[in-house]
Design a protein around this motif. Structure first.
Motif, short mmCIF file in Angstrom:
data_model
loop_
_atom_site.label_atom_id
_atom_site.label_comp_id
_atom_site.label_asym_id
_atom_site.label_seq_id
_atom_site.Cartn_x
_atom_site.Cartn_y
_atom_site.Cartn_z
N LEU A 33 25.86 54.15 -1.57
CA LEU A 33 26.35 53.05 -1.82
C LEU A 33 26.22 52.13 -0.58
CD1 LEU A 33 30.04 54.35 -3.07
CD2 LEU A 33 28.12 53.67 -4.59
N PRO A 34 25.36 50.97 -0.77
CA PRO A 34 24.96 50.36 0.23
C PRO A 34 26.08 49.11 0.66
CG PRO A 34 23.78 49.60 -1.58
CD PRO A 34 24.52 50.70 -1.98
N CYS A 35 26.06 48.89 2.23
CA CYS A 35 26.77 47.91 2.57
C CYS A 35 26.37 47.55 4.14
CB CYS A 35 28.40 48.09 2.69
SG CYS A 35 29.24 46.94 3.31
N VAL A 36 26.29 46.18 4.37
CA VAL A 36 25.78 45.86 5.49
C VAL A 36 26.67 44.69 6.03
CG1 VAL A 36 23.46 46.55 5.69
CG2 VAL A 36 24.27 44.13 4.92
N PHE A 37 26.99 44.28 7.55
CA PHE A 37 27.55 43.26 7.69
C PHE A 37 26.81 42.34 8.76
CE2 PHE A 37 28.52 46.25 10.82
CZ PHE A 37 28.59 45.83 12.04
N SER A 38 27.22 40.94 8.83
CA SER A 38 26.66 40.26 9.96
C SER A 38 27.60 39.45 10.71
CB SER A 38 25.48 39.51 9.20
OG SER A 38 25.97 38.45 8.35
N THR A 39 27.47 39.14 11.85
CA THR A 39 28.14 37.98 12.46
C THR A 39 27.38 37.49 13.67
OG1 THR A 39 30.02 37.96 13.99
CG2 THR A 39 29.22 40.08 13.71
N CYS A 40 27.51 36.21 13.98
CA CYS A 40 26.72 35.62 14.91
C CYS A 40 27.33 35.64 16.47
CB CYS A 40 26.71 34.10 14.49
SG CYS A 40 25.93 33.71 13.13
N ILE A 41 28.54 35.92 16.49
CA ILE A 41 29.06 36.09 17.86
C ILE A 41 29.36 37.44 18.40
CG2 ILE A 41 30.23 33.72 17.79
CD1 ILE A 41 32.88 35.23 17.31
N GLY A 42 28.80 38.39 17.54
CA GLY A 42 29.07 39.99 18.04
C GLY A 42 30.44 40.54 17.64
N PHE A 43 30.38 41.62 17.84
CA PHE A 43 31.84 42.27 17.41
C PHE A 43 32.26 43.24 18.21
CE2 PHE A 43 28.13 44.58 15.97
CZ PHE A 43 28.17 45.82 16.12
N GLN A 44 33.68 43.75 18.26
CA GLN A 44 34.25 44.53 19.03
C GLN A 44 35.33 45.21 18.56
OE1 GLN A 44 35.57 42.63 22.82
NE2 GLN A 44 36.22 44.77 23.86
N ASP A 45 35.38 46.49 18.39
CA ASP A 45 36.38 47.29 17.90
C ASP A 45 36.50 46.99 16.26
OD1 ASP A 45 37.43 48.57 20.11
OD2 ASP A 45 38.60 47.11 20.69
N LEU A 46 35.39 46.82 15.67
CA LEU A 46 35.22 46.48 14.26
C LEU A 46 35.52 47.75 13.40
CD1 LEU A 46 32.51 44.43 12.68
CD2 LEU A 46 32.86 46.91 11.86
N VAL A 47 36.41 47.45 12.32
CA VAL A 47 37.02 48.58 11.45
C VAL A 47 36.48 47.98 10.23
CG1 VAL A 47 38.86 49.73 10.39
CG2 VAL A 47 39.12 49.07 12.89
N PHE A 48 35.73 49.21 9.54
CA PHE A 48 35.21 49.01 8.34
C PHE A 48 35.92 50.09 7.37
CE2 PHE A 48 32.37 51.82 10.64
CZ PHE A 48 31.79 52.76 9.69
N THR A 49 36.06 49.74 6.18
CA THR A 49 36.75 50.61 5.25
C THR A 49 36.07 50.69 3.61
OG1 THR A 49 38.96 50.24 6.28
CG2 THR A 49 39.18 51.55 4.36
N TRP A 50 36.21 51.74 3.42
CA TRP A 50 35.57 51.74 1.74
C TRP A 50 36.96 52.29 1.02
CZ3 TRP A 50 31.20 50.83 -0.75
CH2 TRP A 50 30.05 50.68 0.09
#
Length: 204
Positions: A33-50
């Motif tokens: 099950l594919p998933c990607v994310f993008s952000t131009c200013i970077g990330f910190q303590d990013l949480v991802f949930t399925w």
């Protein structure tokens, strides 16, 4: 203000499951099950949930920063994380899928660095007993027929153009003959008329 709005859009968090949001898996097989994310200013303590069908949490992970790999928070024993921080990939593999696993899977991401911006994408899983091979015979036949008709139409148009060209040439040739013949007759008639109109010289 418009410039700031465009700038904000450019920095927005984006989540994607790829070009298609449907996946078909064979019963009792493993499925990605594919998933990607993008952000131009970077990330910190990013949480991802399925989530499965919007409510059941099947995997949750956290990425501290761009230099660290994701760490699991909660997960289902049948779910394996296969993503990586470098590629901003948060894909999972669902093992030994069953017919009951068919449904909607949502990949949700929250980035505190973007004022807790959140975004998600959904992928639909279908589980089948047997993979059906696509029979392209009908498609090939249809394309062949259509191609043949187009070819005949082009050939017909070419023949029509040639025939019209020949007819025009023949008509132009006849016109030239008529003009030439008409000119000769008029000249002769004129000469004959001149002779007829000439009066006999007066007798002395």
């Amino acid at each position: 203000l418009p410039g700031l709005h465009i700038f904000a859009i450019a920095l927005a968090l984006e989540v994607s499951v790829g070009k298609t949001n449907t996946v078909t898996a064979l019963n009792n097989s493993d499925v990605l099950l594919p998933c990607v994310f993008s952000t131009c200013i970077g990330f910190q303590d990013l949480v991802f949930t399925w989530y499965f069908n919007s409510t059941e949490l099947i995997y949750q992970g956290k990425i501290k920063n761009e230099a660290t790999e994701p760490t699991p928070i909660k997960h289902n024993p049948r779910v394996e994380f296969v993503g990586s921080t470098a590629k901003k990939n948060i894909s999972i593999v669902l093992k030994s899928v069953e017919f009951s696993d068919a449904g909607r899977y949502t990949c949700h991401v929250k980035n505190p660095k973007e004022k807790n911006a959140q975004h998600n994408a959904t992928i639909f899983l279908t589980v089948v007993h047997k993979m059906v091979e696509t029979d392209n015979t009908v498609t090939v036949i249809i394309l062949s027929v259509v191609g043949g008709l187009i070819g005949l139409l082009i050939l017909f148009m070419l023949i029509k153009r040639v025939v019209l060209f020949i007819i025009k040439k023949i008509q132009d040739g006849k016109k030239e003959c008529l003009v030439s013949s008409s000119g000769n007759d008029n000249t002769e008639n004129g000469l004959a008329g001149s002779k007829a109109e000439q009066k006999a010289p007066p007798k002395a």
